[in-house]
Scaffold this motif. Sequence first.
Motif, mmCIF file in Angstrom:
data_model
loop_
_atom_site.group_PDB
_atom_site.id
_atom_site.type_symbol
_atom_site.label_atom_id
_atom_site.label_comp_id
_atom_site.label_asym_id
_atom_site.label_seq_id
_atom_site.Cartn_x
_atom_site.Cartn_y
_atom_site.Cartn_z
ATOM 1 N N ILE A 1 0.821 -1.207 0.000
ATOM 2 C CA ILE A 1 0.000 0.000 0.000
ATOM 3 C C ILE A 1 0.856 1.258 0.000
ATOM 4 N N SER A 2 1.948 1.254 0.804
ATOM 5 C CA SER A 2 2.781 2.454 0.849
ATOM 6 C C SER A 2 3.469 2.659 -0.493
ATOM 7 N N CYS A 3 3.811 1.567 -1.158
ATOM 8 C CA CYS A 3 4.438 1.646 -2.485
ATOM 9 C C CYS A 3 3.465 2.280 -3.471
ATOM 10 N N LYS A 4 2.245 1.783 -3.443
ATOM 11 C CA LYS A 4 1.241 2.317 -4.368
ATOM 12 C C LYS A 4 1.001 3.803 -4.078
ATOM 13 N N GLU A 5 0.931 4.140 -2.799
ATOM 14 C CA GLU A 5 0.647 5.512 -2.395
ATOM 15 C C GLU A 5 1.759 6.452 -2.848
ATOM 16 N N TRP A 6 3.019 6.053 -2.586
ATOM 17 C CA TRP A 6 4.125 6.936 -2.960
ATOM 18 C C TRP A 6 4.234 7.048 -4.483
ATOM 19 N N ASN A 7 4.180 5.894 -5.138
ATOM 20 C CA ASN A 7 4.492 5.885 -6.561
ATOM 21 C C ASN A 7 3.360 6.358 -7.464
ATOM 22 N N THR A 8 2.146 6.420 -6.914
ATOM 23 C CA THR A 8 1.064 6.932 -7.748
ATOM 24 C C THR A 8 1.139 8.451 -7.853
ATOM 25 N N ILE B 1 15.321 8.240 -2.399
ATOM 26 C CA ILE B 1 16.637 7.896 -1.846
ATOM 27 C C ILE B 1 17.688 8.990 -2.072
ATOM 28 N N TYR B 2 17.520 9.811 -3.108
ATOM 29 C CA TYR B 2 18.463 10.911 -3.338
ATOM 30 C C TYR B 2 17.828 12.271 -3.009
ATOM 31 N N ASN B 3 16.648 12.245 -2.398
ATOM 32 C CA ASN B 3 15.867 13.467 -2.215
ATOM 33 C C ASN B 3 16.309 14.242 -0.979
ATOM 34 N N GLU B 4 17.035 15.327 -1.214
ATOM 35 C CA GLU B 4 17.602 16.066 -0.077
ATOM 36 C C GLU B 4 16.570 16.904 0.660
ATOM 37 N N THR B 5 15.356 16.999 0.142
ATOM 38 C CA THR B 5 14.321 17.730 0.865
ATOM 39 C C THR B 5 13.668 16.839 1.924
ATOM 40 N N LEU B 6 13.996 15.544 1.906
ATOM 41 C CA LEU B 6 13.438 14.634 2.918
ATOM 42 C C LEU B 6 14.423 14.506 4.081
ATOM 43 N N GLN B 7 13.876 14.127 5.251
ATOM 44 C CA GLN B 7 14.733 13.816 6.404
ATOM 45 C C GLN B 7 15.604 12.615 6.035
ATOM 46 N N GLN B 8 16.770 12.502 6.664
ATOM 47 C CA GLN B 8 17.693 11.412 6.341
ATOM 48 C C GLN B 8 17.007 10.043 6.470
ATOM 49 N N GLU B 9 16.205 9.849 7.540
ATOM 50 C CA GLU B 9 15.607 8.525 7.746
ATOM 51 C C GLU B 9 14.531 8.188 6.716
ATOM 52 N N ASP B 10 14.068 9.208 5.999
ATOM 53 C CA ASP B 10 13.063 8.957 4.960
ATOM 54 C C ASP B 10 13.693 8.699 3.594
ATOM 55 N N ARG B 11 15.012 8.833 3.495
ATOM 56 C CA ARG B 11 15.662 8.634 2.191
ATOM 57 C C ARG B 11 15.938 7.152 1.939
ATOM 58 N N VAL B 12 14.905 6.355 2.063
ATOM 59 C CA VAL B 12 14.937 4.919 1.750
ATOM 60 C C VAL B 12 13.645 4.631 0.988
ATOM 61 N N PRO B 13 13.589 3.522 0.259
ATOM 62 C CA PRO B 13 12.337 3.223 -0.448
ATOM 63 C C PRO B 13 11.143 3.188 0.505
ATOM 64 N N SER B 14 10.008 3.586 -0.027
ATOM 65 C CA SER B 14 8.795 3.691 0.779
ATOM 66 C C SER B 14 8.444 2.381 1.483
ATOM 67 N N CYS B 15 8.640 1.255 0.799
ATOM 68 C CA CYS B 15 8.290 -0.046 1.374
ATOM 69 C C CYS B 15 9.153 -0.352 2.592
ATOM 70 N N THR C 1 -2.597 -1.396 -11.155
ATOM 71 C CA THR C 1 -1.161 -1.548 -11.308
ATOM 72 C C THR C 1 -0.484 -1.431 -9.942
ATOM 73 N N PHE C 2 0.321 -2.411 -9.615
ATOM 74 C CA PHE C 2 1.107 -2.383 -8.377
ATOM 75 C C PHE C 2 2.558 -2.712 -8.719
ATOM 76 N N LEU C 3 3.481 -2.135 -7.959
ATOM 77 C CA LEU C 3 4.897 -2.405 -8.216
ATOM 78 C C LEU C 3 5.457 -3.394 -7.214
ATOM 79 N N ASN C 4 4.660 -3.741 -6.247
ATOM 80 C CA ASN C 4 5.112 -4.598 -5.159
ATOM 81 C C ASN C 4 3.898 -5.394 -4.718
ATOM 82 N N ARG C 5 4.050 -6.703 -4.619
ATOM 83 C CA ARG C 5 2.920 -7.533 -4.194
ATOM 84 C C ARG C 5 3.420 -8.578 -3.218
#
Lengths: 255, 304
Positions: free
Chosen positions: A30-37, A157-171, A57-61
């Motif tokens: 669900i988090s994958c779908k939410e972020w990637n949509t 993962i390369y997004n410098e506007t996010l907190q460091q702990e959020d710079r990982v894939p959503s899943c 369409t889902f990228l992760n199942r």
Amino acid sequence: MTSLPQHRTAKKLGLVIDLDVCVGCHACVISCKEWNTGAYGNALSDQHPYGEDVSGTFLNRVHSFEVVPEGGQVIGEAGDARVVHFPKSCLHCEDAPCVTVCPTGASYKRAEDGIVLVDEDTCIGCGLCAWSCAYGAREMDLAAGVMKKCTLCVDRIYNETLQQEDRVPSCVRTCPANARHYGDLGDPASDVSVMVAERGGFDLMPEQETRPTNKYLPPRPRTSLASAAPMIPLAENTEGARGFFAWLDKTLDRI
Amino acid sequence: MHPAYSIIIFTTLSGLGYGLAVILGLGFLDPSALPTKIAYLTALALIGMGLLSSLLHLGNPQRAWRALSQWRSSWLSREGVMAIATFVPLVLSAALCLFADRYDTVLGLISVLGALVTVYSTSMIYASLKTVDSWHTHLTPLCFLLFSLAGGLLLGSLFASFDAQRGLPLQLLALLFLLFALVAKMVWRKRARTLIATSTPESATGLGSIGKVRLLERPHALDNYLTREMGFRVARKHASKLWLIAFVSGAILPIIALLIAMSIGESVVSIALLAIAILLHLLGVFVERWLFFAEAKHAVMNYY
């Protein structure tokens, strides 16, 4: 250019998924779908979302499998069969067939970190990359007519506007059981590489010769409920009771 | 695999068109005869219709031109490049025949090469996929090429049937190639029926070291793109009947029609027989192509 990078990429960003830990909650789905949509490329569309024939369409199942050892019995908790929840997304293969079959150059593998991506502006939606993928990592978006796949959240993962702990894939960020780990599998000293070495991480379908970057950690050997039983103290046992409870124990015994 | 009609029509029609282009390119037909001129137009129409049909299954057909760029690695791209490149000598040969009653050997041989490489490239799109065991064999391009040539020879013998001297060798070759195609397809099918799958649910999940793996719960209640596209299943009892139709209609009946036409010799009846043979052959190849997709098992179904 749909040829693979000329030299094997030194950096191999990917996921390590712990099958011993995954509880099959589908939160990563669900988090994958939410972020990637709402992020990279076209939205992940749904067809007939409120109708009878729902699909999307889902990228992760997450699949759930039952594994039965040879001669083992399937009788609930007491049997030998075990259930393994199995999250599956793009493995960002080193020898990715989905990249070389692409006729337009839309499907490519990045030389700098090994991430496999689709350029949605040049994808013609022929579907051949999905045919070439043994893992079912690619799904055609029926609304946009282009191929969708896991981007390893390249926009996080390369997004410098996010907190460091959020710079990982959503899943990975969302997994409540900590079954998903992200890191550089090309660096033998990285946490994920050490984890793979210690736990005997493995490739899916090595016979397809795709050299996946993502690794899976096997479920740990199971201890049966029966063998764990003697370790549980009996309810009748009052040994070790002290103070008021020791007095109560003695008094009640005397009555 | 899902048998998409656009792809089946494309491989069937363009296969036949390129087969006919080979016969024309080899100079089997008299360039001054009217049927030869019609044959050129037929070949171009079949190829053109096939290529247009192949665009129908694209999600974004307006970008199809981009598919010509990755010929270094992609068989689909190679096919597109070759299909367009082959049009050049073929259209020139057709123009020479239509307007000057001439056949040019060099142009003819270039279009033969182009036609054969295009059909080979089409077949390699499928044969190069490791994920579909039944396709991943050299027998796949062999079958595609033999079916294309057999169809082309059959169609060629219809256009040559007005000319006994040129007709007979084509009819004999058509007979031979129909037999070759039949045998090659039977070998292909035997392999497909008896092969041991490269991947299993155990290797797909990596859980084989623990025991036998069985799907307990799918990731979703209904179908998704993957199960619709890769999970097509055809009822086995229909499959065997359809194979019979493919073999009988695609090769055996055309062979009988050819034999009768040859024994009758040049007449209206033999022309009608050849026309019927072509229609039967097309039907047979269509069914064969449908089964080629419908019966193919994709490795991803080990997860479903």
